[in-house]
Design a protein around this motif. Structure first.
Motif, PDB file in Angstrom:
ATOM      1  N   ASN A  95      21.362  11.220 -14.132  1.00 31.76           N
ATOM      2  CA  ASN A  95      22.038  11.017 -15.424  1.00 31.76           C
ATOM      3  C   ASN A  95      22.219   9.544 -15.780  1.00 31.76           C
ATOM      4  OD1 ASN A  95      22.401  13.753 -15.967  1.00 31.76           O
ATOM      5  ND2 ASN A  95      24.326  13.837 -14.820  1.00 31.76           N
ATOM      6  N   THR A  96      21.559   8.661 -15.032  1.00 30.55           N
ATOM      7  CA  THR A  96      21.809   7.233 -15.218  1.00 30.55           C
ATOM      8  C   THR A  96      21.575   6.781 -16.656  1.00 30.55           C
ATOM      9  OG1 THR A  96      21.211   6.760 -12.923  1.00 30.55           O
ATOM     10  CG2 THR A  96      21.169   4.915 -14.460  1.00 30.55           C
ATOM     11  N   LYS A  97      20.443   7.163 -17.228  1.00 30.47           N
ATOM     12  CA  LYS A  97      20.100   6.691 -18.570  1.00 30.47           C
ATOM     13  C   LYS A  97      21.079   7.206 -19.614  1.00 30.47           C
ATOM     14  CE  LYS A  97      16.407   6.475 -22.002  1.00 30.47           C
ATOM     15  NZ  LYS A  97      15.035   6.906 -22.382  1.00 30.47           N
ATOM     16  N   LEU A 137      28.203   5.319 -22.284  1.00 31.05           N
ATOM     17  CA  LEU A 137      29.184   4.265 -22.021  1.00 31.05           C
ATOM     18  C   LEU A 137      29.121   3.198 -23.119  1.00 31.05           C
ATOM     19  CD1 LEU A 137      31.198   3.807 -19.658  1.00 31.05           C
ATOM     20  CD2 LEU A 137      29.486   2.315 -18.619  1.00 31.05           C
ATOM     21  N   GLN A 138      27.894   2.823 -23.494  1.00 27.34           N
ATOM     22  CA  GLN A 138      27.738   1.797 -24.518  1.00 27.34           C
ATOM     23  C   GLN A 138      28.167   2.314 -25.895  1.00 27.34           C
ATOM     24  OE1 GLN A 138      24.076  -0.246 -24.040  1.00 27.34           O
ATOM     25  NE2 GLN A 138      24.508  -1.800 -25.593  1.00 27.34           N
ATOM     26  N   GLN A 139      27.853   3.566 -26.184  1.00 25.59           N
ATOM     27  CA  GLN A 139      28.237   4.148 -27.476  1.00 25.59           C
ATOM     28  C   GLN A 139      29.748   4.207 -27.639  1.00 25.59           C
ATOM     29  OE1 GLN A 139      26.254   7.940 -27.412  1.00 25.59           O
ATOM     30  NE2 GLN A 139      24.232   7.077 -27.914  1.00 25.59           N
ATOM     31  N   GLU A 140      30.448   4.611 -26.590  1.00 30.28           N
ATOM     32  CA  GLU A 140      31.901   4.725 -26.688  1.00 30.28           C
ATOM     33  C   GLU A 140      32.568   3.358 -26.845  1.00 30.28           C
ATOM     34  OE1 GLU A 140      33.646   7.281 -27.182  1.00 30.28           O
ATOM     35  OE2 GLU A 140      32.055   8.751 -26.875  1.00 30.28           O
ATOM     36  N   THR A 141      31.999   2.345 -26.215  1.00 33.38           N
ATOM     37  CA  THR A 141      32.560   0.993 -26.362  1.00 33.38           C
ATOM     38  C   THR A 141      32.280   0.451 -27.758  1.00 33.38           C
ATOM     39  OG1 THR A 141      32.152   0.630 -24.007  1.00 33.38           O
ATOM     40  CG2 THR A 141      32.682  -1.297 -25.323  1.00 33.38           C
ATOM     41  N   ILE A 160      24.714  -5.882 -18.385  1.00 37.60           N
ATOM     42  CA  ILE A 160      24.575  -4.560 -17.774  1.00 37.60           C
ATOM     43  C   ILE A 160      24.228  -4.722 -16.298  1.00 37.60           C
ATOM     44  CG2 ILE A 160      23.322  -2.362 -17.793  1.00 37.60           C
ATOM     45  CD1 ILE A 160      22.792  -2.845 -20.789  1.00 37.60           C
ATOM     46  N   SER A 161      24.970  -4.017 -15.462  1.00 37.57           N
ATOM     47  CA  SER A 161      24.705  -4.011 -14.022  1.00 37.57           C
ATOM     48  C   SER A 161      24.605  -2.569 -13.550  1.00 37.57           C
ATOM     49  CB  SER A 161      25.839  -4.738 -13.269  1.00 37.57           C
ATOM     50  OG  SER A 161      25.638  -4.653 -11.866  1.00 37.57           O
ATOM     51  N   VAL A 162      23.481  -2.243 -12.924  1.00 39.54           N
ATOM     52  CA  VAL A 162      23.253  -0.880 -12.435  1.00 39.54           C
ATOM     53  C   VAL A 162      22.842  -0.949 -10.965  1.00 39.54           C
ATOM     54  CG1 VAL A 162      21.938   1.263 -12.724  1.00 39.54           C
ATOM     55  CG2 VAL A 162      22.472  -0.144 -14.735  1.00 39.54           C
TER      56      VAL A 162
END
Length: 418
Positions: A321-323, A329-333, A412-414
Motif C-alpha cells: 500500500n506504499t504508493k 498522506l499528501q492529499q490530507e495535508t 519525502i522519506s520512505v
C-alpha cells in the motif's frame, strides 16, 4: 525585581540575581515536594560544531559520574538514600539538570547539584563507558525503520545545519570526543549568567532566593563572553529519498520546513498538527486508518524549536500500500491548503490542544520544565498565557493561510521494501 504576572498566577515570580542567574519560582504548597529544572541557554545540539556532534548528550550522561569531592557511587548513594531524583538531559536547544525531592531534603540536594554543575571531573573510564553505550544506541536505531526514515528526512531537510544531526551525534563524532572536549565545553557554557533555575513546589520566593544565593551566590561571571554562533540559512529544496529495506511495513514521512517558536505562525502550526495527527479522532487517523485501512500507525508532529522547525506527517503501512498511502498522506495535508476548516473542526482542535496543554502542567516537574523551557528559548514565562490566547484567536482563514505558506511542497522519506 520580580516581573508582573497574570493575576491567576500570583504565586509565580521571575527575577535575576546579582551574578546573572535567572530564578523562576512557582509556589505550590499542596504537597511537600520541590521540583527544579536547571537550564543552560545557548546549549544543546544546535550549538555543537559538526565535528563534535553529540557532545552535550555525552556531557549529560557523565556529569553525575564524579566531582572533585565525590565519586560516582557516592553521588548515587546520596540521591537514592533519601529517594530523591537528580539527572542530566539535553535536546536540540538546551542542556538541563533536573531535581526532585521533599522540601526538608531540598537544601542538601541543591548543594549536591551545585557541586556537580561546578566541579565535575568526567572520569576517563566513565567517559569511555558512556561513549560505548551511546554508540550501541546509535547502531540499534539503524535497525528501527521509523528512526531510519526520520534520520533520512532530517538530514535531507537540514543539510549542514546543526538540526540535521541527531542529539546523540554519530559513531564517528562520539568516538572522537575526549575528556578534554567535555572539560572545555563545561568551562565555556556552565556559568551563572547562562543559568536559568526554575523551581515549583513547597517553597516561597524569599526561601528560594535565600537558598539559591547561599548555594550559588559565590559563582562569578567569567571575564570571557559566550561564543557566538551563526547558522546556515535554510532554503527549502523538497526532494524524495527512498531506502530499500526488507521490513514488515513501509514507513512514509512527509516533512515541511517551517518556522521556530518566535514566529507568529508557531501557534497556528501547533493547531494544524493537532487537527491532522493528534489522537484517535484526528483527521489522518479517521481518514487513512479507520475509513481506508491503510495505516498501522499514522500521526503528525511539529516540534518546538528555536531555529526553523519541521512539520512532519507519517504513516506506517503494508508495503503493497506504499504508493496509495503516500498519496493519501499528501492529499490530507494539502487539503488544509485547499479547503478551510469549518468553525466546528477548528474549535474541536483548539479544545484538544488547550486541554492537553493544561494537563501537561499538573505536576511540579511539568511546571518547572515549562517555565524554564520558555525562559531558555527567550520567550519569557509570560508566553504560557500568550500561547493560549493566540490559539483562541486563530480563525479558519488564518489556519488556511498558514497552511498554504508551508504545507504544499514536502520532503519525502520512505523506508521499506521496494
Amino acid at each position: 525585581m520580580s516581573i508582573p504576572i497574570h493575576p491567576k498566577q500570583q504565586s509565580l515570580n521571575r527575577l535575576v540575581l546579582e551574578n546573572g542567574i535567572t530564578l523562576i519560582v512557582r509556589e505550590n504548597p499542596t504537597a511537600d515536594l520541590i521540583s527544579g529544572r536547571f537550564f543552560f541557554k545557548n546549549t544543546g545540539s544546535l550549538w555543537e560544531p559538526r565535528e563534535k556532534a553529540g557532545i552535550f548528550h555525552l556531557l549529560a550522561t557523565v556529569i553525575t559520574k564524579g566531582t572533585e569531592r565525590l565519586s560516582s557511587v557516592e553521588i548515587a548513594e546520596a540521591i537514592e538514600s533519601i529517594g530523591a531524583g537528580l539527572g542530566g538531559d539535553t535536546g536540540t536547544d538546551y542542556f538541563m539538570m533536573s531535581l526532585k525531592t521533599v522540601s526538608n531534603d531540598f537544601q542538601g540536594m541543591l548543594e549536591l547539584l551545585a557541586e556537580i554543575l561546578r566541579s565535575p571531573t568526567f572520569p576517563e573510564e566513565e567517559v569511555t563507558l558512556e561513549k560505548q553505550l551511546i554508540c550501541q544506541t546509535i547502531r540499534s536505531q539503524k535497525e528501527q525503520p521509523f528512526n531510519v526514515a526520520f534520520n533520512q528526512l532530517r538530514s535531507t531537510m537540514y543539510g549542514d545545519h546543526p538540526y540535521g544531526s541527531s542529539i546523540l551525534g554519530t559513531e564517528e563524532t562520539v568516538n572522537k570526543l575526549s575528556r578534554e572536549d567535555l572539560q572545555n565545553c563545561h568551562q565555556t557554557y556552565f556559568r551563572p549568567d547562562n543559568l536559568i533555575i526554575s523551581l515549583s513546589g513547597r517553597i516561597t520566593l524569599d526561601e528560594a532566593v535565600t537558598r539559591i544565593e547561599k548555594t550559588f551566590g559565590n559563582w562569578q561571571i567569567p571575564a570571557t563572553s559566550l561564543p557566538l554562533s551563526s547558522f546556515p540559512i535554510l532554503t527549502p529544496f523538497p526532494c524524495e529519498k527512498i531506502l530499500d529495506q526488507q521490513t514488515q511495513q513501509s514507513i512514509i514521512m512527509l516533512g515541511y520546513l517551517t518556522v521556530g517558536v518566535t514566529s507568529p505562525d508557531y501557534p497556528v502550526l501547533k493547531l494544524l498538527s493537532t487537527y491532522l495527527g493528534n489522537g484517535l479522532s484526528s483527521r489522518l487517523f479517521v481518514e487513512l486508518r479507520e475509513k481506508r485501512g491503510l495505516a498501522y500507525d499514522v500521526s503528525a508532529f511539529y516540534s518546538t524549536r528555536l531555529e526553523p522547525s519541521q512539520f512532519v506527517v507519517y504513516i506506517g503501512t503494508a508495503p503493497t500500500n506504499t504508493k496509495i498511502a503516500l498519496e493519501g498522506l499528501q492529499q490530507e495535508t494539502e487539503r488544509l491548503c485547499q479547503i478551510k476548516l469549518t468553525p466546528e473542526e477548528l474549535q474541536t482542535a483548539k479544545n484538544k490542544l488547550l486541554g492537553q496543554y493544561a494537563l501537561g502542567k499538573q505536576t511540579n516537574a511539568e511546571v518547572a520544565q515549562l517555565y524554564g523551557w520558555y525562559e531558555t528559548l527567550g520567550l519569557g514565562i509570560e508566553f504560557d498565557q500568550k500561547f493560549q490566547e493566540k490559539i483562541a484567536q486563530i480563525t479558519p482563514e488564518i489556519a488556511q493561510t498558514v497552511a498554504q505558506k508551508y504545507l504544499l511542497s514536502p520532503y519525502i522519506s520512505v523506508v521499506g521494501p521496494t
